[in-house]
Enzyme design. Sequence first.
Site, PDB file in Angstrom:
ATOM      1  N   GLU A  94      -3.102  -3.607   4.409  1.00 24.32           N
ATOM      2  CA  GLU A  94      -3.873  -3.693   3.168  1.00 24.32           C
ATOM      3  C   GLU A  94      -5.364  -3.486   3.426  1.00 24.32           C
ATOM      4  O   GLU A  94      -6.069  -2.856   2.629  1.00 24.32           O
ATOM      5  CB  GLU A  94      -3.645  -5.053   2.495  1.00 24.32           C
ATOM      6  CG  GLU A  94      -2.222  -5.278   2.014  1.00 24.32           C
ATOM      7  CD  GLU A  94      -1.803  -4.291   0.936  1.00 24.32           C
ATOM      8  OE1 GLU A  94      -2.680  -3.678   0.304  1.00 24.32           O
ATOM      9  OE2 GLU A  94      -0.590  -4.114   0.741  1.00 24.32           O
TER      10      GLU A  94
ATOM     11  N   HIS B  94      -6.252   0.082   3.523  1.00 25.13           N
ATOM     12  CA  HIS B  94      -6.544   0.649   2.200  1.00 25.13           C
ATOM     13  C   HIS B  94      -8.003   0.394   1.817  1.00 25.13           C
ATOM     14  O   HIS B  94      -8.678   1.265   1.282  1.00 25.13           O
ATOM     15  CB  HIS B  94      -5.626   0.032   1.134  1.00 25.13           C
ATOM     16  CG  HIS B  94      -4.219   0.540   1.172  1.00 25.13           C
ATOM     17  ND1 HIS B  94      -3.917   1.877   1.092  1.00 25.13           N
ATOM     18  CD2 HIS B  94      -3.024  -0.113   1.265  1.00 25.13           C
ATOM     19  CE1 HIS B  94      -2.593   2.032   1.124  1.00 25.13           C
ATOM     20  NE2 HIS B  94      -2.043   0.841   1.240  1.00 25.13           N
TER      21      HIS B  94
ATOM     22  N   GLU C 269      -0.837   5.651   2.404  1.00 29.34           N
ATOM     23  CA  GLU C 269       0.007   4.625   3.028  1.00 29.34           C
ATOM     24  C   GLU C 269       0.171   4.871   4.523  1.00 29.34           C
ATOM     25  O   GLU C 269       0.120   3.929   5.323  1.00 29.34           O
ATOM     26  CB  GLU C 269       1.372   4.579   2.338  1.00 29.34           C
ATOM     27  CG  GLU C 269       1.340   4.084   0.908  1.00 29.34           C
ATOM     28  CD  GLU C 269       0.817   2.670   0.782  1.00 29.34           C
ATOM     29  OE1 GLU C 269       1.057   1.848   1.690  1.00 29.34           O
ATOM     30  OE2 GLU C 269       0.140   2.389  -0.216  1.00 29.34           O
TER      31      GLU C 269
ATOM     32  N   ASP D 280      -1.058   2.375   7.404  1.00 25.33           N
ATOM     33  CA  ASP D 280      -0.153   1.926   8.477  1.00 25.33           C
ATOM     34  C   ASP D 280      -0.821   2.059   9.843  1.00 25.33           C
ATOM     35  O   ASP D 280      -0.688   1.180  10.709  1.00 25.33           O
ATOM     36  CB  ASP D 280       1.142   2.741   8.465  1.00 25.33           C
ATOM     37  CG  ASP D 280       2.145   2.242   7.428  1.00 25.33           C
ATOM     38  OD1 ASP D 280       1.926   1.150   6.868  1.00 25.33           O
ATOM     39  OD2 ASP D 280       3.142   2.944   7.184  1.00 25.33           O
TER      40      ASP D 280
END
Length: 433
Positions: A282, A285, A356, A360
């Site tokens: 997260e 992001h 994403e 990761d």
Amino acid sequence: MCMSDKISKKLKAIKMLMSIMGIYTLFILITIYTSVMQIGYVNAAKRGKAILLSDNDFLKAGNYSVAKEKMSIATTFIDYLFFIFWIGFGVKFLEQNIHFENEAFLNIAIVMGFLVIGSVTSLPFGYYEKFVLDEKFGFNKSSKAQWVKDTLISFVMTLIFGSLVIWGIYAIISNFTLWWFWSFAFIFSVVILINMLYPTFRAMFFDKLTPLQNEELDAEIKELMEKTGFVSSGIFISDASKRDARLNAYFGGFGKAKRVVLFDTLLEKLSTRELLAVLGHELGHFSHGDIYKNIALVGAMLFGMFGIFGNLPSSLYMELGISQAPYSIMILLLLFMPVLGFVMMPIMGIVSRHNEYAADRVGSELGGVGGEIELANALKKLVTENRSFPLSHPLYIFFHYTHPPVLERLRVLGVSLGDIDTNALGSACQADI
């Protein structure tokens, strides 16, 4: 105006009306076709070798996925019937039966009438999903009293805040020539505000948030946040298990008002290292500015939507038999929002899936040595605990997936998948990581 000009304008309006009906019908057909392909794919795959789940859970997850898609087809068909109703009769019905001398109140009442009717008709599907489907497959932890309470709170909030937004758009349409641009700017501001206030409102009305009491975990999370420059107003635990057994976590808000919210189910099922890997994802992001990219994409969709509906000819409204009042414009916008969302979804999905993978990488790097293994283990547990069926039809992935297929994410993280063919397979994992 000569007769030929009137006939020409009427023909153009009819052609545009037919185009609108055709576009919506095509949207419905593609949506249903995608669901049908997904059902056939999952029904075939669930009888094969189990992947990431036990044999029993693999079959159960497949059955749940199929049941959800069948319900999706039913709701899509109902939506189509309601679209025809609103275009043909509904808006005129509201016009003829709602009366206020005050124009602002009239517009608010008609649009809210449209929204309330839509909300009421969707209640049986919401009840069925929660107390039949989710109950059957072991996800629902909510009581009927809790569901009624949540529904009533949502309804009241829709009435209050929905009315304010409708009033705002009405005022803009009534006072600005370039109303569609200023309406876009207003709604886009509302979207940003909702993102800022979402954690606060959720804590006030739905979930009870308590500060994380585990000092060691709190210190490790804060150390992780410092590495990416993430400033938070606190780390909180949500009592989400009172409603649902699924695992999740989210970051909400902007600036120093950002909150880290962990579902209590997530703390229960993941180890500390796995949890840190999830939060590292997260934070990836955050470090890449993905939230701002997503908001920009939503802004582009809203701009296109308001641009289109802000330039529809008056003759179209005449052909529909409704006045070109602010409430008519707003209802048409709301009716076609799913179509534009469906068109934008593949584009947003491509961008989101790219983000994403990048998140990761950050999550595995922040986890230090073995970080990719911890993140992979967390992904596996999310699939297992949420009983997400790990295979999907490629067309379904294209139109619906905001996250890459979990098997592809595991492959990129270096996890050996043996002889599994991951080509065009996906995960319907419900968690937002």
